[in-house]
Enzyme design. Structure first.
Site, short mmCIF file in Angstrom:
data_model
loop_
_atom_site.label_atom_id
_atom_site.label_comp_id
_atom_site.label_asym_id
_atom_site.label_seq_id
_atom_site.Cartn_x
_atom_site.Cartn_y
_atom_site.Cartn_z
N CYS A 171 9.20 -68.74 -62.64
CA CYS A 171 8.23 -67.65 -62.44
C CYS A 171 7.50 -67.79 -61.10
O CYS A 171 7.36 -66.82 -60.35
CB CYS A 171 7.24 -67.58 -63.59
N ASN A 218 4.25 -63.17 -65.10
CA ASN A 218 5.12 -64.34 -65.26
C ASN A 218 6.05 -64.26 -66.47
O ASN A 218 7.08 -64.91 -66.51
CB ASN A 218 4.29 -65.62 -65.36
#
Lengths: 260, 260, 260, 260
Positions: free
Chosen positions: C60, C227
């Protein structure tokens, strides 16, 4: 040309101009139009809406309390003099004007009883929960909490007959089992056992749950919703779908995000 | 050697072993010691404390509700069957063990009714607010909110006689005017008109305020405190000061920070 | 039967087994499979993906930094020895196991540099931003902030030639103008002038913006994403759409909520 | 009568009127008074302060960056062209005027690069870290995060010689071992291994920590403080104590609260 609209203001929510004056502090300026409006909660007024052109959007806090208590009030199961609605609400409910009380430094980390009594939404609640000639007295107190979107209303009511949890399930199912946007939430375990606004951000759901207090004749009814959706524009779209003859859930099928 | 101590556990809070069994789900293991303990709220038990060696620290939520309602209950001014205590509490009250419900991603942005009825602190509240042979029934519901430290308890009670705000001021003044750690908070304007935990982080104050509902015979009493201070270790220090003959405010004079 | 999958673990992100050992602290257990995987950022590897069966999902934090810097690195415009990536990330990025550092009471109100150097995602960033035989050295530091979902990566880079803001616009447009999930965000006024994760919760967008520092040859490039979406499962769905021959945006068209 | 004061505005921070004009956009209105002021960080100017009457309070963000980098800059250990200061700051730093960007609904859950370059505090940093005729170029970017009080500045610098962590310890100890309000924070384990503003609310400390990046010649220096204390009024009191001949720590001995 016939116009149809949903009024998002509070001007035409109260049917009785005297009640308007009581809660808003001045005379209603257009009492002759009041009767043309249907109060904007489809779960209570769907059939009237189908024939209406004017809808008055319901208050966000009022919607959460009314949906929590409607089945009980309609069935006449609670003491009407002792209805406590304790609500917790996020900052997006105070509108988008900049004022000191809503600045982050003053609004973060708060649990603030900003209007402990005589909040205007009380009038709507009393009107909509008035059945069988038995107007209830609602003891309503909203609190600002550190949250952007969402309302949880905890309704403390006292049963006037001895009902089990199963009995209460049946009452709620009777009114809400076919509803697309009201869900009965009551889990035995897990983190999310009762209604919680955290799960509802962006959705049009009003989640309702309850717990029978073994220590008294109290019933705790909790309802959660997103104040900008089922508490405002989402419910307005739902009403507009009804008065327009569209599918009621059109544009409102977002299921939510977790965690958020 | 004579030992003096404050027990921070819940073991010796309830005077009646049957009440202990009711709220804790098992028999008390040491009932013969119960009578040696004084329940740890100085505002109610200061004189007993002065002669005691053992103090049982009071629960954080219980302290907030008891201090909110003590003057009214002592004076017999409220309906004892309809006392609603709706509390909002920060995450530091759930202890320091790691569990899923307290993880930031699940605990941030929540308004969570985690124990809507039959919370153990109810027993303490009913015991301490039991005056004139009139044991009250407390309808208590705590909620987790997005906050680290702090409790706000909103107590919705119904007056059994017609009292004005001025009358109620006098009742609270009678009990709390000499108290170093209880403040009556009630402002006409500004952001902080009622008790608010945001202002109390790190202090030993319990702020109490109220509002008379013009729409009914309800009185809303709000109390705020820091659950780790007046709700736990601060109050324990206060009690220890008393049983040790020290100045009661010793070590507890922190005035707080704002904004926070 | 030919299987297609997206591996959400970090096992096959690094092409060079020695790099894997450097960043993960142990030998790669299956080096012979590495070459079958395509690194999972479609904006860099779309054509390879179309022919691939195995995708390795990207980290992420790595995704946010790589998308921020890819156009500049590809064009050879920045000093490769002085690339600073300072990231801020929400709590949902630490997974769903309960540990003390992620408890609300310890994780709320933090700004925590939890791994100031040698974070594992650095290896991915250096691999993916390695063009023209000029492997960059990434100075990466992630910080935990009080947020559930979202990443902002602020990339401080130094231009090796004198470029205007307009020149830089052209570079970013060249690479991202046709991308469905990368938006160039740069406004002259308003609250949201630069990329901000608050606007992206639940969406698959990576917003990229920049500002030329008038005081030096620095360029600040900011990238924001969710994320759990573009930083994880959203990007995995995007990649799966590509390797499956579906429309790339299928299931990923959520536009976001505001405020939140 | 001789007056002594600490000016909390930014008017007399910059010694060079041309620098003032560069960063503030207009000519200095009273350049003849500038030389009477001592820049308000005692750790750099204690001896001058003892003889001064006028102190110019330092900026909150500037204080955090200057205290982080002062020992390294003074000793000439870092590349002066590549100094990145990436700061994260709470909402109380934006003052108490109500504006839309600081409303809770817009300011909660943000990670916002509100002034990625050319922030006014850059001038102070460059002035105060200018040693040996080697004026540094500071690449400074502040970010708003969801926090009320506190600043974390992450300073990414590049060493111009090969120094071990032990060498760096010695440099920081040389400058800060006798300081009452600067602490070197660097733990091997636990949640709080590096400086963190969460621990400093209400205190006058500036905690400084660092980590040597094994992957490059970068050193990451982190500094944390409370923007309303060491970043503003706390440091003003500290300076006032010095110019008044009081004990430097008078009124500043609050140790902080945890968790908060």
């Amino acid at each position: 040309m016939l116009r149809k609209f949903v009024d998002l203001s509070a001007d035409f929510r109260l049917k009785n101009p005297k009640e308007y004056e009581k809660w808003y502090g001045h005379k209603h300026e257009c009492p002759e139009l009041i009767e043309k409006f249907v109060y904007g909660i489809p779960e209570l007024h769907r059939e009237e809406m189908k024939k209406a052109n004017y809808i008055s959007g319901a208050g966000c806090l009022a919607t959460s309390a009314i949906l929590a208590l409607y089945p009980l009030a309609k069935e006449g199961l609670i003491e009407t003099e002792h209805i406590v609605v304790d609500s917790k609400v996020g900052s997006s409910a105070s509108g988008s004007k900049a004022d000191l009380a809503d600045m982050h430094a003053e609004r973060a980390n708060v649990v603030r009883a900003y209007k402990p009594s005589f909040h205007r939404h009380t009038g709507e609640m009393e009107q909509e929960l008035n059945f069988n000639g038995n107007r209830p007295v609602i003891s309503f107190s909203p609190h600002a909490v550190d949250l952007v979107r969402g309302i949880l209303s905890t309704c403390h009511v006292f049963l006037n007959k001895n009902l089990t949890e199963k009995d209460i399930w049946q009452v709620y199912r009777k009114y809400y089992s076919g509803e697309p946007f009201v869900r009965i939430v009551k889990e035995k375990d897990g983190i999310y056992r009762y209604p919680e606004p955290k799960l509802l951000t962006g959705t049009n759901y009003c989640d309702v749950g309850f717990e029978r207090d073994e220590n008294s004749n109290r019933l705790v009814v909790m309802s959660a919703l997103d104040n900008l959706m089922k508490g405002a524009s989402g419910q307005a779209v739902q009403a507009m779908n009804i008065i327009s003859g569209f599918k009621e859930t059109e544009g409102l099928e977002f299921f939510g995000l977790h965690p958020i």
